[in-house]
Each structure stands twice: as C-alpha cells, then as structure tokens.
Design a protein around this motif. Structure first.
Motif, PDB file in Angstrom:
ATOM      1  N   PHE A 126      21.359   3.170  -9.034  1.00  0.00           N
ATOM      2  CA  PHE A 126      22.181   2.507  -7.911  1.00  0.00           C
ATOM      3  C   PHE A 126      23.578   2.720  -7.673  1.00  0.00           C
ATOM      4  O   PHE A 126      24.468   1.419  -6.905  1.00  0.00           O
ATOM      5  CB  PHE A 126      21.561   1.153  -8.107  1.00  0.00           C
ATOM      6  N   SER A 127      23.629   3.094  -8.766  1.00  0.00           N
ATOM      7  CA  SER A 127      25.734   3.766  -8.759  1.00  0.00           C
ATOM      8  C   SER A 127      26.193   4.953  -8.769  1.00  0.00           C
ATOM      9  O   SER A 127      25.878   5.128  -9.831  1.00  0.00           O
ATOM     10  CB  SER A 127      26.030   2.190  -9.999  1.00  0.00           C
ATOM     11  N   GLU A 128      27.245   4.852  -8.216  1.00  0.00           N
ATOM     12  CA  GLU A 128      27.318   6.297  -8.391  1.00  0.00           C
ATOM     13  C   GLU A 128      29.387   6.668  -8.240  1.00  0.00           C
ATOM     14  O   GLU A 128      29.760   6.349  -7.804  1.00  0.00           O
ATOM     15  CB  GLU A 128      26.657   7.207  -7.310  1.00  0.00           C
ATOM     16  N   ASP A 129      29.758   7.273  -9.000  1.00  0.00           N
ATOM     17  CA  ASP A 129      31.364   6.830  -9.933  1.00  0.00           C
ATOM     18  C   ASP A 129      31.694   8.382  -9.119  1.00  0.00           C
ATOM     19  O   ASP A 129      30.762   9.273  -9.195  1.00  0.00           O
ATOM     20  CB  ASP A 129      31.776   7.529 -11.036  1.00  0.00           C
ATOM     21  N   LEU A 141      40.171   4.162  -8.909  1.00  0.00           N
ATOM     22  CA  LEU A 141      39.226   4.092  -9.217  1.00  0.00           C
ATOM     23  C   LEU A 141      37.604   3.824  -7.766  1.00  0.00           C
ATOM     24  O   LEU A 141      37.697   2.382  -7.121  1.00  0.00           O
ATOM     25  CB  LEU A 141      38.517   3.276 -10.612  1.00  0.00           C
ATOM     26  N   ARG A 142      37.189   4.673  -7.094  1.00  0.00           N
ATOM     27  CA  ARG A 142      35.992   4.764  -5.850  1.00  0.00           C
ATOM     28  C   ARG A 142      34.561   4.666  -6.908  1.00  0.00           C
ATOM     29  O   ARG A 142      34.472   5.374  -7.825  1.00  0.00           O
ATOM     30  CB  ARG A 142      36.694   5.724  -5.335  1.00  0.00           C
ATOM     31  N   TRP A 143      33.835   3.938  -5.976  1.00  0.00           N
ATOM     32  CA  TRP A 143      32.234   3.964  -6.584  1.00  0.00           C
ATOM     33  C   TRP A 143      30.958   3.900  -5.444  1.00  0.00           C
ATOM     34  O   TRP A 143      31.887   3.013  -4.595  1.00  0.00           O
ATOM     35  CB  TRP A 143      31.638   3.036  -8.342  1.00  0.00           C
ATOM     36  N   VAL A 144      30.092   4.596  -5.641  1.00  0.00           N
ATOM     37  CA  VAL A 144      29.527   3.849  -4.720  1.00  0.00           C
ATOM     38  C   VAL A 144      28.724   3.134  -5.487  1.00  0.00           C
ATOM     39  O   VAL A 144      26.984   3.792  -6.126  1.00  0.00           O
ATOM     40  CB  VAL A 144      28.686   5.187  -3.502  1.00  0.00           C
TER      41      VAL A 144
END
Length: 484
Positions: A126-129, A141-144
């Motif tokens: 449920f999380s993507e770097d 740093l960004r993540w979805v």
C-alpha cells in the motif's frame, strides 16, 4: 415481520441480523410460486446501515489493519465453503439457476474471489517509493500511499447475485472500505444468506458490512446521494447506470459501473464451425441468456451463412431445458414473468420487422421458461441487434470481409465482451480492433478471480477482480518530506 412459510432472511445492519417492518415474497422462477420472504428495508434501515458503515470506517482500525482484513476474508471464504450446499439451494430456488451452473459461475467460482483477495492482501504493498528530487538545494523524498476509498454503496443485479456481491465485497473489504450492499429485489435471499455467514462466522467488525434487501426505489436513491457515502459500485442495466452516475455527481462520488452488453462473436471463414455452434448455443443459453457478457450477435461470412445457421440451430436443440433442480438440465427459467414478457416482445417485434425465426420463440409454463431462440435476416441497426435482450436469443448477422466484421462488431453502444473464431494470427489481429473490455479467441476463457472484468463505452467504468479490482477501492495519496 409477519409470520410466513418458506425461506426467510434478515438484514445485516451494524453487526446485527435484524428484521424490517415489512417483508415481500421472493418467487421461484421455475414454478412461479413463493419460495421465501425477504425484509423490505425502508429509508430508516438504509440510514442506519450508512451510519454504521460511516462509524466503522471513521472510528475503527479496519481501514489500516491489513492483517485483520486478510484474516476476516479467510474466515468468510471458509464460511462460504462450509455452507455451500445451503447457498446452492438458495441459488436454485431464489435465482432459478440450474444446479449444474452452481458448480461454476453461479456459486463456487465466485467463492474463490474471496480466496483470491485473502491471498493477495498479505503481499500487496500500500506504499510505493518514488525516490528523491532536489529542489532549491534540498533533497525531498516522495512516496505514494494507497488508502481505502471510504464508505461504499454496492448495488447488484439479479442474474448472478453471488458473483456480483462477492466481486464487490471482497476487494472493497481488502482495500479497507466499509460497505452497504443492496441485494437485487428479484433475488434477495442468496445475498441475505451471505450476510448471515458474515455475521455469524467472521470477525468482521460491526458496521463494516451491512446488507439490505428492498423494493424501494428511494433506498437506492439514498445510497447514491447520501453525503456519508464516498463511492458507488453498481452492476445492472445501462439506463439505470446513467441515472446512478448522475445522482452521484451531486457529491462527486467515485463511481464504478458494470453495465450491459451486446457482444459479438466473429466467425471467420476458416473457423471450426462445429465449435462455433457449440460455444454460441451454450453461451447464449447460459442462465437462460441472463448474462451481460454473452455473445448474442453471431457475425458470419455471407458465403457460409446457411451452413453455420444450420449448425447453431441444431446445437440449440441439444440444450437441455427444464427444472433447475434436475442436475441434468443446462438451462432454467428467466427470473420473472416481467422479464420473459420483455424477451418475447423483442423477438415478436423483430419478426414483425422482417427477421426470420429459425427456432424457439415460445413461452413454456409453469414458471418463466422461454425456448432457445435463433433469428436471422436481422438488420444490424435494429432493436434486436442493438439492445440487450437478457434472454436465450441469438441473432445472426453477415459480413463481407474482416474489416466489415470489425465495423459491425463495433457498431454498438456497448463494449463489454466478444469472441473471434478462426486462424489464430488473423483472429488476434481482429480481436485487437474490437472495442471491448474482454475478448475470447477460439474459446479462450478469460473469466477468473485474478483477471479484470469490465467494459468500454456504455458497458461501464472500471474493472472488477484481479489487482485492478482492488485498486478501484483505493485512493492515492502522495507524501513528501525533506531528507539530508
């Protein structure tokens, strides 16, 4: 609820199985007699169900506890499997589906949708770097993150109620949503039977799943307009889907629509015509033709028309029709007298407009049976070739070359499914030109829990099943922070 005989079921609201002030009869389509009774929920019950779903989403850890969700889905799969014979009886008596069909798409295959999402969930991220970027001399740093969409209003059709219910419930629950599920008025008992299993055999928290049955149009309208509902998922006719989309627009709800179809099977001149006849006849008569993805338009080369028509007509004669309790019967009745009258009316109008009735076209009593029907000499722009019949009715259309076949196949407001038969390379080239969401080449079976299902054009929006089905119930959030 007044005392009744036959099968009786209850609503599921906020973790409790409850009755409504009124009930209504569910008719056995094979006999025309009352099979059981369902609670007729009103606005008060619908409000209570929505409030329970809202509270469960906002105040419990259901949306964030993936381990709990996977465990509950596993429990639901076990409960469905352990009680499959009771569900089978409900499917035959309430839906009019044959016992033969319950080993597949009417019951046992849909149960595996729950297993699929129970197994998918533990490994799903449920999380993507998305890495870092440099902005004004600093690194970020960004993540979805993928989060549950919220409270889901799910409204299903009568034809495959277990498939439709579980294809909505399982991915919505896996995503962390809470659900208010409204059963189809014509076939409520099987859906309410699933609600009983949820209440009695799983750890799904109160309010996470609520199940209603109702004959009230106002209940459906409330579910699609209520400000506490975040998303609407609907399976049914295209005209109703348009109304739901318009109703949901007032609060900009997310909408998933799985709607009608008028799918074409393109038969090339080098196809195996015997296989075509078998696939066309038995697909067209599956659940008495009450399926949105059935290929009801058979497109054949002009030079092969008579040969193919004779083979399809002969194969339709081999379809065993009768009491759905009989395990040897392939096709049972239509769901209601109303639906049978609709089908008969469309066939009668087609014949009056010049179509040739090759076989079928007859009502059979008792119950709501209609004989397997084949029409030729059909205008591709006519009602019978353009509108969904939802009965065991096939029409044969002719074409001159491959481009003409693609043109006729795409000459439809719908784009749900289709088929091509013939040389594989040539058939695949044609398949890629047909604007539909699913397509079978030479009998290839695409329908399974791990594969997305849905349509183009007026066949709907979004996809059910597969990872794509889970993602329909997720919102996307982007987060960023500065890093050294």
């Amino acid at each position: 609820m007044p005392a009744t005989t036959g099968v009786t079921k209850r609503l599921l609201i906020d973790g409790q199985l409850v009755e409504a002030q009124q009930s209504y009869p569910s008719i056995n389509p094979a006999t025309g007699e009352i099979y059981g009774y369902a609670p007729d929920a009103g606005l008060a019950e619908a409000e209570a169900a929505i409030a329970a779903a809202r509270k469960a989403f906002d105040t419990t850890d259901w949306a964030t506890n993936a381990e709990l969700r996977a465990r509950c889905l596993d429990q639901l799969h076990r409960a469905l499997s352990d009680n499959v014979e009771h569900l089978r009886d409900l499917t035959v008596g309430d839906v009019g589906a044959t016992r033969m069909s319950t080993s597949g798409a009417q019951l046992e295959t849909p149960i595996e949708i729950v297993r699929y999402y129970a197994d998918l969930l533990p490994g799903y991220s449920f999380s993507e770097d998305r890495g870092t970027i440099e902005v004004r001399g600093a690194n970020h740093l960004r993540w979805v993150e993928k989060e549950a969409a919220g409270v889901v209003a799910a409204i299903i059709a009568y034809n495959y109620p277990t498939q439709l219910a579980l294809a909505k419930l399982a991915p919505a629950l896996a995503a962390g949503c809470t659900v208010v599920l409204k059963a189809a008025p014509d076939t409520p008992l099987i859906t309410l039977g699933i609600a009983e299993l949820i209440a009695e055999h799983t750890d799904i928290p109160p309010g996470v799943v609520n199940v209603l049955s109702s004959t009230s149009v106002e209940v459906g309208e409330l579910m699609t307009t209520h400000p506490d509902v975040d998303m609407v998922t609907f399976t049914g006719s295209t005209p109703v889907g348009k109304k739901i989309m318009a109703a949901a627009s007032g609060t900009l709800k997310r909408v998933f629509l799985e709607l009608g179809g008028k799918s074409a099977a393109i038969v090339l001149d080098d196809a195996d015509f015997d296989m075509v006849a078998m696939m066309s006849a038995f697909a067209g008569c599956s659940h008495a033709g009450q399926g949105c993805a059935i290929t009801t338009r058979i497109l054949v080369p002009s030079s092969k028309h008579d040969e193919i028509v004779d083979k399809i007509a002969a194969m339709l004669g081999n379809v065993s029709v009768g009491d759905p309790e009989d395990p040897t019967k392939y096709m049972g009745p239509l769901v209601s007298a109303r639906q049978r009258d609709k089908v008969a009316g469309m066939v009668d109008r087609a014949v009056a407009a010049g179509a040739k009735l090759v076989c079928g076209g007859e009502k059979v009593d008792p119950g709501f049976f209609y004989t397997p029907t084949l029409l030729t000499n059909v205008d591709p722009d006519s009602e019978i070739a353009q509108e969904e019949v939802f009965g065991p009715v096939l029409v044969v259309l002719t074409y001159e070359d491959d481009d003409d076949a693609v043109r006729i196949a795409n000459n439809s407001a719908y784009g749900l499914s289709g088929a091509v038969y013939g040389n594989e390379e040539r058939a695949l080239a044609i398949a890629r030109k047909v604007r539909t969401g699913t397509l079978s080449v030479n009998g290839g079976m695409y329908f399974a829990p791990d594969v997305p299902f849905g349509g183009y054009k007026q066949s709907g929006l979004g996809r059910e099943m597969g990872p794509e089905g889970l993602e329909e119930f997720l919102q996307i959030k982007t987060i960023a922070k500065p890093v050294a």
